[in-house]
Structure formats: structure tokens, C-alpha cells
Design a protein around this motif. Structure first.
Motif, PDB file in Angstrom:
ATOM      1  N   ASP A 209       0.959  -1.453   0.111  1.00 28.02           N
ATOM      2  CA  ASP A 209       0.232  -0.010   0.055  1.00 28.02           C
ATOM      3  C   ASP A 209       0.721   1.075   0.137  1.00 28.02           C
ATOM      4  O   ASP A 209       0.463   2.143  -0.811  1.00 28.02           O
ATOM      5  CB  ASP A 209      -1.136  -0.299   1.463  1.00 28.02           C
TER       6      ASP A 209
ATOM      7  N   SER B  51      -8.783   0.980  -1.480  1.00 26.55           N
ATOM      8  CA  SER B  51      -7.140   0.734  -2.004  1.00 26.55           C
ATOM      9  C   SER B  51      -7.086  -0.017  -2.748  1.00 26.55           C
ATOM     10  O   SER B  51      -5.485  -0.126  -3.348  1.00 26.55           O
ATOM     11  CB  SER B  51      -6.646   0.069  -0.565  1.00 26.55           C
ATOM     12  N   THR B  78      -3.533   6.256  -2.319  1.00 26.40           N
ATOM     13  CA  THR B  78      -4.749   6.114  -1.255  1.00 26.40           C
ATOM     14  C   THR B  78      -3.428   5.316  -0.312  1.00 26.40           C
ATOM     15  O   THR B  78      -1.964   4.961  -0.675  1.00 26.40           O
ATOM     16  CB  THR B  78      -5.334   5.495  -1.804  1.00 26.40           C
TER      17      THR B  78
END
Lengths: 307, 361
Positions: A209, B51, B78
Motif C-alpha cells: 500500500d 485501496s 491512497t
């Protein structure tokens, strides 16, 4: 101990403890001490044992020197004792075996621990275990057949057109390395699998992420977490490989002597148990040393491995 | 740079289970938006789809106007804060925070400097070289926020990040999060099952149930003007009465129940549907004499004095349980349990709402 006593009573508790001690002391510790003691005694005719010539010395250990042969390291040729050469090569190729098992086990254990679904996992583990049901002797012979000059591996490579002339696989240390990798890869796989399984998958996702490509996630998050598992797997594979006698005895080429074969020659063919014991302790000592150095280099603590 | 997010008819199936069912919502840049709902309602799946860890089965997700389908999480603007934070325990704090910069090839001195700036922003000075295990829960929370902010995301996604903290800290962190959001101007999407959290922090709240978005509104409207029974019951408490609509006019209606006929608001969204009457305990008053309208005779069963308010449990003549929450005005006497009184409420504070199952998509 207390629990044991309460659960099984006096008789059984003492029997358990007695048997454990018997196994440890009589079957493990005492024979080792006997060999250690013997390693310092000269090889004498039966009549002289216990006589004035039977004194402790380092003579057996010194037998590793002598009979110098050429040995090239990084292209530089040096003269070195034949047995030391075998010794160094045994340690080196055990290291090679350890490295290859790691390279094979890492992606596989990652797949098992983090990618494979819970449904397929038992099947995959079964497939990994099935070869273990066959004895190591048979598996080594199987590799001998696979690797022979006119054997299936060369035949396959020829048919696929990957090679034009058969490769002499049973030459130098390759057959021992290949077979040891096959024999001990699971000893690397399972500690690695355990270590990776304990990693919180959210950490892998968190790294991704934050923009991390897969290889960096492995390098910075997964690999450091798996380090204790890698260490314990590496110690096991390295020690088992360096100490293996069966695999080299079955599959070794004439140009790839393993140090355990040297020890076996001295003990069984030379009937000199004292010198054999000395060599065995040297192997143990240097393997332990190699492991300690590796642990220091990779900054692994003994307590990490025990986890 | 903050970006808006558009969920356009988004569905997500896990096998035959539909976790997210035709969700449509348009989140503005710089908005603090909360998805509120019970566990298993699909709110975390929405977050994972934004995400990039889960792909929608149907529908389109746009971040800053760009369709992000097919983009991996490491390509999206994100940053996700995980429920368990997922800090890297083997790296010191500053490396944790600077990990996103390391990935982007920023050199070490700059990374360190930026990490210290961010530590200052979240009020954690002198912790750069500590390990994660040396920090308290609230401090770890801040590190996770700093780590996410380090990559300068257009959207921050937060998955119940406060649920592991104790009550005091949770309330403190609420204000802190809100302040950080205001300071940075980043769009925050917040997932929670705690209505207090959602109402206190958000610009708008989306209430979810069974994969469906039930209502999207600002916190005041969510609480005061819920569109259905699910939203009304999930956000706050209610007295619920069953019955039938009699006459409806000008957004008000008569509602006939087993214990009498009441006047209540009939929102447009409820028109033509089977409805129940919802009235919040704090809107119920307790009187000795019967009121002119919306009055029910009751027998008090339990009176709990809780300091700033008094909770009164009562039962009507036909056995329906009612709750009233009275403000403690200091002078008034506390009614006694067992006494017979009347519960009354203003028609404007009572709503006729359908169950959630009859609305939805």
C-alpha cells in the motif's frame, strides 16, 4: 516434573525419567566421551594397549597433514594436504547445498504460507511428504540412475534439444550436491514455512500500500521476519549435509570425495578408530565454527533459532 | 493534493455471498467521510476495493476522476491505516515512517529529516530511533498515521484504527485525527462500527447494512432524520411502535397502534411503505396527567439515576416496553418505580419509518 508425578504416580514417573537419562547419558554422552578420549590415543597392537607406549598425544589429529596435492583457490594453485583439501571442499559444498535448498525453499514456503488456499494446503503437504516414505538409500540410488550418462535426465534434455551431447553429471561434487539438496530440502522448507506463516499478512499489504514493489517487500519485510527460520533451516541442512555418509557413499564420483568417507575409510578399512574419532571431532568442531561465524555474519542469535 | 472518490454502482461478491451491493457514493476532495455499520456489513470490503486489495465484481471506482480498476495498491494514491496498524516491528520508528519514501528512492538524509518532521506533526518527538514494541497503543497509532502521511496520499483510508485503544485515548485520538485531517486537507475515509466516532468526526456519514448503503448524510441528519428503521436503531436508541398509517397530510400522519393513535412525521421516503413509529428516549417526557396528544399511560418498572440523566423503563397497558431518558435538571424529583404515569412526545420528534429490508437499493 510435578505434573508428571501427579498424573502418572511414582513408578511411571521414575521410569520415564530413568529411560530418558539412560538414553541421553549411556547412549549419547558416554560413547562420545569414549571416542573423544580414544582420539588422543595412538593406534597400537593389542598387546601394547595400556602399556608404556599408550600415552595421550595430538598425533591422530596431526594425521590430517601430509601427502600434499595441488589445490586451486580463485585461480591460484597452492599445495595442500589431501585430507585438508577434502575437508575444505566438504564444508564448502555443504554450504552450497544449504544455499540451494534456501533458494528452492524460500519461494515454495512463501507460496505455502501466504498464497496457497487452506483447501489445497493438505494436498500440497502430502505431495511434499510422499518422497520421505521411501528410504534415503533408495532415493540416492534413484538419483544415481537419473544422473547416469545414458540416464533419463540426459535423454530428456537431448529430446528437448537443450543439449547436443550427454552431460557427465556424475563427476566432481555435482551428484552429491544434487542428491543432498533433494534429501534435505524439507529441513529448510518447514522452519521457513513456520516463520513465514507467523508473519501478519497485513504487513505485506501495508508495504504494498505504501508503494513497495514485490521484491522490496520481500527484502525489507518478509525476509527479515523469516530470518530465524532461515537460520534454523540452514543450520540443520548444513550439519546434515556435512555429516552425511550415505549419500556420498552411494552416488559419489571418484573426483568428489566427502570428508565422512575419509573418516569411514580410516575407521573401517584402516581399522584405526582412534584416528577416525579424531577426524570426526575435527569435522564437528569446524562445522560448529562455520555455523557460529555464519550466525555472527547474518546477525542471528541462538535464541532466535530456538523460537 | 487531495482527491475525491466516486463509487459507481459498485458490487463485490465472495463466491455466492454479495458483500457489497450496488453502492453509489460521491466523496468530495478534502472530506472526512465515514462508513458506519455493524461488522460484516461490507464496509471493510469497500475500503479494500478503494485501496486496491480487492477488485469490485461490478461497477467503477474513480479516484480523482480516474478509473482505478486494474491499478495495484502500490500504484494508487491512497494510504491505508490497518485495524491492527501493521507497523513493521523489525524497523525503528523513523524507518517505518520513511518506508514509503525509501520505496520512492528518496536518499537517506532526506528520509530521516522528513520522518522527524512527521513525528513532530503527530506530536511524537524523540521517538525516531525507538522500536515499535517500545511505544504505547496511542503512540503506535500516531506512527501509523505519520507513516501513511509520509507518502503524501490523496486519500487516507482508516479501518477502525481506534478500536484497540481504551476509551479516554480513543476520545483524544478522535480530536487528533480530525485536527490532522483539517491541517493536511487530505480526504479521509473512515470505517467504524462506533456511531459516536462517526458522528463526532465526520463531515458526512454513510450507514451500511448487509452490503447496502442505507443513508448518506451529515451527522445531524443521520441522527435526526434517519430514512429507515435500520439507521434509526443503529444510530442511537428508539421506542418502536407497530401500527398502521391512518391519514397523511403535509408530511404528518396519524398512526393507529394497539395503545392508541399517535401523530408523527411521515418522511417522503416512507410514503406508501409499511412503517413503524420511532421515537428516541430523550424525546419522551414523563407527566402525571395525560397529555392532549401522543400520550401513553404507563407503569414504571425501573428508574436508573445516572447523574446527568435519568433512564426510566416502563411498560404500557398491553405490555409494550418503553424507555424515556430524562435530563436531570437538578431540582426535579426522581419518579418512583412502580408509579403510574404518562409518557408523551412531540409529534415532530416521532418518525414513521420503514424497515431497512424494504428499502435499500
Amino acid at each position: 516434573m510435578h505434573d508428571l508425578y501427579r498424573r502418572y504416580g511414582k513408578g511411571l514417573t521414575y521410569t520415564f525419567i530413568g529411560l530418558t537419562f539412560f538414553w541421553l547419558i549411556v547412549l549419547v554422552v558416554l560413547p562420545d566421551f569414549k571416542l573423544l578420549e580414544a582420539s588422543f590415543r595412538p593406534y597400537l597392537p593389542v598387546a601394547d594397549i595400556g602399556g608404556p607406549k599408550d600415552v595421550y598425544s595430538l598425533g591422530n589429529y596431526a594425521q590430517i597433514f601430509g601427502n600434499e596435492v595441488p589445490f586451486s583457490i580463485f585461480g591460484i594453485e597452492v599445495m595442500i594436504a589431501a585430507r585438508i583439501k577434502v575437508f575444505i571442499l566438504t564444508i564448502f559444498y555443504s554450504g552450497v547445498v544449504t544455499l540451494i535448498t534456501f533458494l528452492l525453499a524460500y519461494p515454495l514456503s512463501f507460496y505455502l504460507a501466504k498464497v496457497a488456499s487452506g483447501k489445497t494446503l493438505p494436498t500440497l503437504f502430502l505431495l511434499l511428504f510422499v518422497p520421505l516414505w521411501v528410504s534415503e538409500v533408495l532415493r540416492s540410488f534413484a538419483w544415481y540412475i537419473i544422473l547416469t550418462l545414458k540416464g533419463p535426465l540426459n535423454a530428456l534434455l537431448m529430446t528437448l534439444g537443450l543439449i547436443s551431447k550427454e552431460i557427465r553429471w556424475i563427476d566432481g561434487y555435482s551428484p552429491v550436491v544434487i542428491t543432498l539438496v533433494y534429501a534435505y530440502v524439507l529441513f529448510m522448507l518447514f522452519p521457513l514455512y513456520n516463520a513465514m506463516q507467523s508473519l501478519d499478512s497485513n504487513q505485506i499489504e501495508a508495504a504494498e500500500d505504501l508503494g513497495s514493489p514485490w521484491w522490496r517487500t520481500h527484502l525489507r519485510v518478509i525476509l527479515p521476519h523469516a530470518k530465524p527460520g532461515i537460520a534454523s533451516g540452514a543450520v540443520m541442512v548444513f550439519m546434515l549435509s556435512a555429516g552425511s555418509l550415505l549419500v556420498p557413499a552411494i552416488i559419489n564420483s571418484t573426483t568428489g570425495n566427502w570428508f565422512t568417507q575419509t573418516i569411514q575409510g580410516i575407521m573401517l578399512e584402516g581399522q584405526d578408530w582412534n584416528a577416525g574419532a579424531a577426524f570426526a571431532f575435527m569435522l564437528l568442531l569446524f562445522c560448529t565454527l562455520a555455523v557460529s561465524v555464519a550466525m555472527r555474519v547474518f546477525r542471528v542469535k541462538l535464541s532466535d533459532i530456538a523460537k | 493534493m487531495s482527491a475525491g472518490i466516486e463509487l459507481d454502482n459498485v458490487c463485490c461478491d465472495f463466491g455466492s455471498f454479495r458483500a457489497v451491493d450496488h453502492v453509489n457514493v460521491n466523496i468530495q476532495p478534502g472530506e472526512f467521510f465515514s462508513f458506519l455499520g455493524p461488522s460484516g456489513c461490507g464496509k471493510t470490503t469497500i475500503l479494500r476495493m478503494i485501496s486496491g486489495f480487492t477488485d469490485p465484481t461490478e461497477g467503477v471506482i474513480r479516484i480523482g476522476g480516474t478509473d482505478v480498476r486494474g491499478q495495484r495498491p502500490n500504484q494508487r494514491p491512497t494510504a491505508l491505516i490497518f485495524q491492527n496498524l501493521a507497523l513493521f516491528p523489525l524497523m525503528p520508528i523513523w524507518e517505518n515512517i520513511a518506508f514509503g519514501l525509501e520505496v520512492r528512492g528518496v536518499d537517506k538524509a532526506k528520509r530521516r529529516k522528513r520522518a522527524e518532521e512527521l513525528l513532530a506533526l503527530v506530536d511524537l518527538h524523540d521517538s525516531a530511533d525507538k522500536m515499535v514494541s517500545q511505544l504505547s497503543g496511542g503512540q503506535k497509532q500516531r506512527v501509523a498515521i505519520a507513516r501513511a502521511l509520509a507518502v503524501e496520499p490523496a486519500v487516507m483510508l482508516l479501518d477502525e484504527p481506534l478500536s484497540a485503544l481504551d476509551l479516554k485515548l480513543r476520545q483524544h485520538m478522535r480530536a487528533e485525527l480530525r485536527a490532522i485531517q483539517k491541517r493536511t486537507g487530505v480526504t479521509f475515509i473512515y470505517i467504524t462500527h462506533d456511531q459516536g466516532e462517526a458522528l463526532a468526526m465526520s463531515d458526512r456519514v454513510g450507514v451500511m447494512s448487509q452490503g447496502r448503503l442505507q443513508q448518506v448524510a451529515n451527522p445531524r441528519d443521520i441522527y435526526n432524520n434517519p430514512v429507515n428503521g435500520f439507521v434509526a436503531s443503529f444510530v442511537g436508541e428508539n421506542n418502536i411502535l407497530k401500527g398502521n398509517v391512518q391519514a397523511a397530510a403535509d408530511g404528518m400522519a396519524g398512526f393507529e397502534t394497539a395503545i392508541g393513535t399517535f401523530k408523527a412525521r411521515l418522511p417522503e421516503t416512507s410514503a406508501g411503505k409499511a412503517v413503524k413509529l420511532y421515537v428516541r428516549p430523550e424525546h419522551v417526557a414523563l407527566t402525571n396527567a395525560a397529555g392532549a396528544e401522543n400520550s401513553v399511560p404507563v407503569t414504571l418498572t425501573e428508574v436508573a439515576f445516572e447523574g446527568n440523566f435519568i433512564t426510566v423503563h416502563a411498560v404500557t397497558e398491553n405490555g409494550t416496553d418503553m424507555i424515556a431518558e430524562l435530563r436531570n435538571d437538578g431540582a426535579g424529583s426522581v419518579p418512583a418505580s412502580g408509579s403510574k404515569m404518562h409518557m408523551t412526545f412531540d409529534a415532530r420528534n416521532a418518525s414513521l419509518l420503514p424497515d431497512s429490508t424494504t428499502t435499500g437499493a
